[in-house]
Design a protein around this motif. Structure first.
Motif, PDB file in Angstrom:
ATOM      1  N   UNK A  36      -4.345   5.955  13.502  1.00 20.48           N
ATOM      2  CA  UNK A  36      -4.363   7.358  13.098  1.00 20.48           C
ATOM      3  C   UNK A  36      -4.354   8.231  14.347  1.00 20.48           C
ATOM      4  N   UNK A  37      -3.553   9.270  14.276  1.00 23.73           N
ATOM      5  CA  UNK A  37      -3.474  10.258  15.334  1.00 23.73           C
ATOM      6  C   UNK A  37      -3.697  11.621  14.705  1.00 23.73           C
ATOM      7  N   UNK A  38      -3.967  12.612  15.534  1.00 24.61           N
ATOM      8  CA  UNK A  38      -4.081  13.966  15.027  1.00 24.61           C
ATOM      9  C   UNK A  38      -3.525  14.945  16.044  1.00 24.61           C
ATOM     10  N   UNK A  39      -3.111  16.079  15.519  1.00 25.31           N
ATOM     11  CA  UNK A  39      -2.524  17.087  16.402  1.00 25.31           C
ATOM     12  C   UNK A  39      -2.799  18.470  15.838  1.00 25.31           C
ATOM     13  N   UNK A  40      -3.135  19.395  16.731  1.00 25.82           N
ATOM     14  CA  UNK A  40      -3.287  20.796  16.387  1.00 25.82           C
ATOM     15  C   UNK A  40      -2.256  21.584  17.189  1.00 25.82           C
ATOM     16  N   UNK A  41      -1.862  22.737  16.700  1.00 26.04           N
ATOM     17  CA  UNK A  41      -0.847  23.541  17.401  1.00 26.04           C
ATOM     18  C   UNK A  41      -1.248  23.826  18.842  1.00 26.04           C
ATOM     19  N   UNK A  42      -0.328  23.599  19.745  1.00 25.22           N
ATOM     20  CA  UNK A  42      -0.567  23.893  21.142  1.00 25.22           C
ATOM     21  C   UNK A  42      -1.283  22.803  21.908  1.00 25.22           C
ATOM     22  N   UNK A  45      -0.847  15.430  21.032  1.00 26.29           N
ATOM     23  CA  UNK A  45      -1.285  14.516  19.993  1.00 26.29           C
ATOM     24  C   UNK A  45      -2.409  13.630  20.523  1.00 26.29           C
ATOM     25  N   UNK A  46      -3.418  13.456  19.722  1.00 25.31           N
ATOM     26  CA  UNK A  46      -4.601  12.694  20.135  1.00 25.31           C
ATOM     27  C   UNK A  46      -4.729  11.431  19.295  1.00 25.31           C
ATOM     28  N   UNK A  47      -4.912  10.313  19.975  1.00 22.91           N
ATOM     29  CA  UNK A  47      -5.141   9.076  19.260  1.00 22.91           C
ATOM     30  C   UNK A  47      -6.569   9.091  18.724  1.00 22.91           C
ATOM     31  N   UNK A  48      -6.765   8.690  17.467  1.00 20.79           N
ATOM     32  CA  UNK A  48      -8.067   8.741  16.815  1.00 20.79           C
ATOM     33  C   UNK A  48      -8.651   7.349  16.594  1.00 20.79           C
ATOM     34  N   UNK A  49      -7.867   6.466  15.989  1.00 22.13           N
ATOM     35  CA  UNK A  49      -8.372   5.130  15.666  1.00 22.13           C
ATOM     36  C   UNK A  49      -7.196   4.184  15.468  1.00 22.13           C
ATOM     37  N   UNK A  50      -7.471   2.892  15.649  1.00 26.10           N
ATOM     38  CA  UNK A  50      -6.429   1.887  15.461  1.00 26.10           C
ATOM     39  C   UNK A  50      -7.048   0.611  14.938  1.00 26.10           C
ATOM     40  N   UNK A  51      -6.232  -0.165  14.263  1.00 23.36           N
ATOM     41  CA  UNK A  51      -6.684  -1.441  13.743  1.00 23.36           C
ATOM     42  C   UNK A  51      -5.585  -2.475  13.926  1.00 23.36           C
ATOM     43  N   UNK A  52      -5.977  -3.643  14.382  1.00 16.53           N
ATOM     44  CA  UNK A  52      -5.048  -4.769  14.477  1.00 16.53           C
ATOM     45  C   UNK A  52      -5.209  -5.552  13.187  1.00 16.53           C
ATOM     46  N   UNK A  53      -4.174  -5.555  12.376  1.00 17.09           N
ATOM     47  CA  UNK A  53      -4.306  -5.985  10.997  1.00 17.09           C
ATOM     48  C   UNK A  53      -4.621  -7.478  10.856  1.00 17.09           C
ATOM     49  N   UNK A  54      -4.166  -8.285  11.797  1.00 18.83           N
ATOM     50  CA  UNK A  54      -4.509  -9.705  11.763  1.00 18.83           C
ATOM     51  C   UNK A  54      -5.853  -9.882  12.450  1.00 18.83           C
ATOM     52  N   UNK A  55      -6.901 -10.023  11.684  1.00 15.62           N
ATOM     53  CA  UNK A  55      -8.232 -10.160  12.263  1.00 15.62           C
ATOM     54  C   UNK A  55      -9.074  -8.912  12.116  1.00 15.62           C
ATOM     55  N   UNK A  56      -8.424  -7.754  12.026  1.00 13.87           N
ATOM     56  CA  UNK A  56      -9.148  -6.527  11.754  1.00 13.87           C
ATOM     57  C   UNK A  56      -9.865  -5.883  12.912  1.00 13.87           C
ATOM     58  N   UNK A  57      -9.516  -6.205  14.150  1.00  9.98           N
ATOM     59  CA  UNK A  57     -10.161  -5.545  15.294  1.00  9.98           C
ATOM     60  C   UNK A  57      -9.909  -4.044  15.219  1.00  9.98           C
ATOM     61  N   UNK A  87     -16.502  17.965  11.870  1.00 11.03           N
ATOM     62  CA  UNK A  87     -16.748  19.149  12.679  1.00 11.03           C
ATOM     63  C   UNK A  87     -15.499  20.021  12.668  1.00 11.03           C
ATOM     64  N   UNK A  88     -15.668  21.334  12.897  1.00 11.48           N
ATOM     65  CA  UNK A  88     -14.474  22.199  12.949  1.00 11.48           C
ATOM     66  C   UNK A  88     -13.434  21.700  13.951  1.00 11.48           C
ATOM     67  N   UNK A  89     -13.891  21.040  15.015  1.00  7.40           N
ATOM     68  CA  UNK A  89     -12.966  20.508  16.019  1.00  7.40           C
ATOM     69  C   UNK A  89     -12.103  19.362  15.489  1.00  7.40           C
ATOM     70  N   UNK A  90     -12.452  18.837  14.326  1.00  8.91           N
ATOM     71  CA  UNK A  90     -11.653  17.776  13.714  1.00  8.91           C
ATOM     72  C   UNK A  90     -10.475  18.336  12.922  1.00  8.91           C
ATOM     73  N   UNK A  91     -10.406  19.643  12.793  1.00  7.89           N
ATOM     74  CA  UNK A  91      -9.290  20.269  12.082  1.00  7.89           C
ATOM     75  C   UNK A  91      -7.975  19.951  12.782  1.00  7.89           C
ATOM     76  N   UNK A  92      -7.032  19.388  12.025  1.00  5.12           N
ATOM     77  CA  UNK A  92      -5.751  18.967  12.598  1.00  5.12           C
ATOM     78  C   UNK A  92      -4.879  18.402  11.487  1.00  5.12           C
ATOM     79  N   UNK A  93      -3.635  18.140  11.845  1.00  2.00           N
ATOM     80  CA  UNK A  93      -2.776  17.328  10.991  1.00  2.00           C
ATOM     81  C   UNK A  93      -2.954  15.878  11.446  1.00  2.00           C
ATOM     82  N   UNK A  94      -3.269  15.029  10.515  1.00  2.00           N
ATOM     83  CA  UNK A  94      -3.519  13.619  10.817  1.00  2.00           C
ATOM     84  C   UNK A  94      -2.294  12.799  10.427  1.00  2.00           C
ATOM     85  N   UNK A  95      -1.870  11.955  11.364  1.00  2.00           N
ATOM     86  CA  UNK A  95      -0.690  11.129  11.165  1.00  2.00           C
ATOM     87  C   UNK A  95      -1.063   9.655  11.189  1.00  2.00           C
ATOM     88  N   UNK A  96      -0.469   8.924  10.295  1.00  2.00           N
ATOM     89  CA  UNK A  96      -0.581   7.480  10.298  1.00  2.00           C
ATOM     90  C   UNK A  96       0.595   6.920  11.101  1.00  2.00           C
TER      91      UNK A  96
END
Length: 123
Positions: A36-42, A45-57, A87-96
């Motif tokens: 998951x990534x997120x981005x706000x105008x200006x 893009x910020x990386x938020x979280x990731x998962x390795x699907x084989x094993x679930x790390x 938090x208000x700072x989490x306001x963004x468009x979130x992308x998978x």
């Protein structure tokens, strides 16, 4: 070609929770790593979280560690992002995003992207 469809965005007050979902069209090596990534105008893009699907790390950005949880339901080809203590700072468009390489994903690069879902957190 992997297709990603996000859902679950919305408006919430600070301290509240939301759960985002990302359904993938297939579960193959092409979507071995998802994030998951997120981005706000200006802003970049910020990386938020990731998962390795084989094993679930799981991996988290510093700004969300301890508040957000990434998980998956392989049977449903779905990856989730549970967001608590928003938090208000989490306001963004979130992308998978999905890709073959976890290293690339953690560096903000993916092979496939969803259209995004908007999250608004009010104070």
């Amino acid at each position: 070609q992997v297709q990603l469809a996000e859902s679950g965005g919305g408006s919430v007050q600070a301290g509240g929770s939301l759960r985002l979902s990302c359904v993938t069209s297939e579960y193959t090596a092409i979507s071995a790593c998802m994030g998951w990534f997120r981005q706000t105008p200006g802003k970049e893009r910020e990386w938020v979280a990731a998962i390795y699907r084989h094993g679930g790390s799981r991996y988290y950005g510093n700004s969300v560690k301890g508040r957000f949880t990434i998980s998956q339901d392989i049977a449903k080809n779905t990856v989730y992002l549970q967001m608590n203590s928003l938090e208000p700072e989490d306001t963004a468009v979130y992308y998978c995003a999905a890709g073959v390489s976890l290293a690339r994903l953690l560096n903000g690069d993916a092979d496939y992207w969803g259209q995004g879902t908007e999250v608004n957190v009010s104070s």
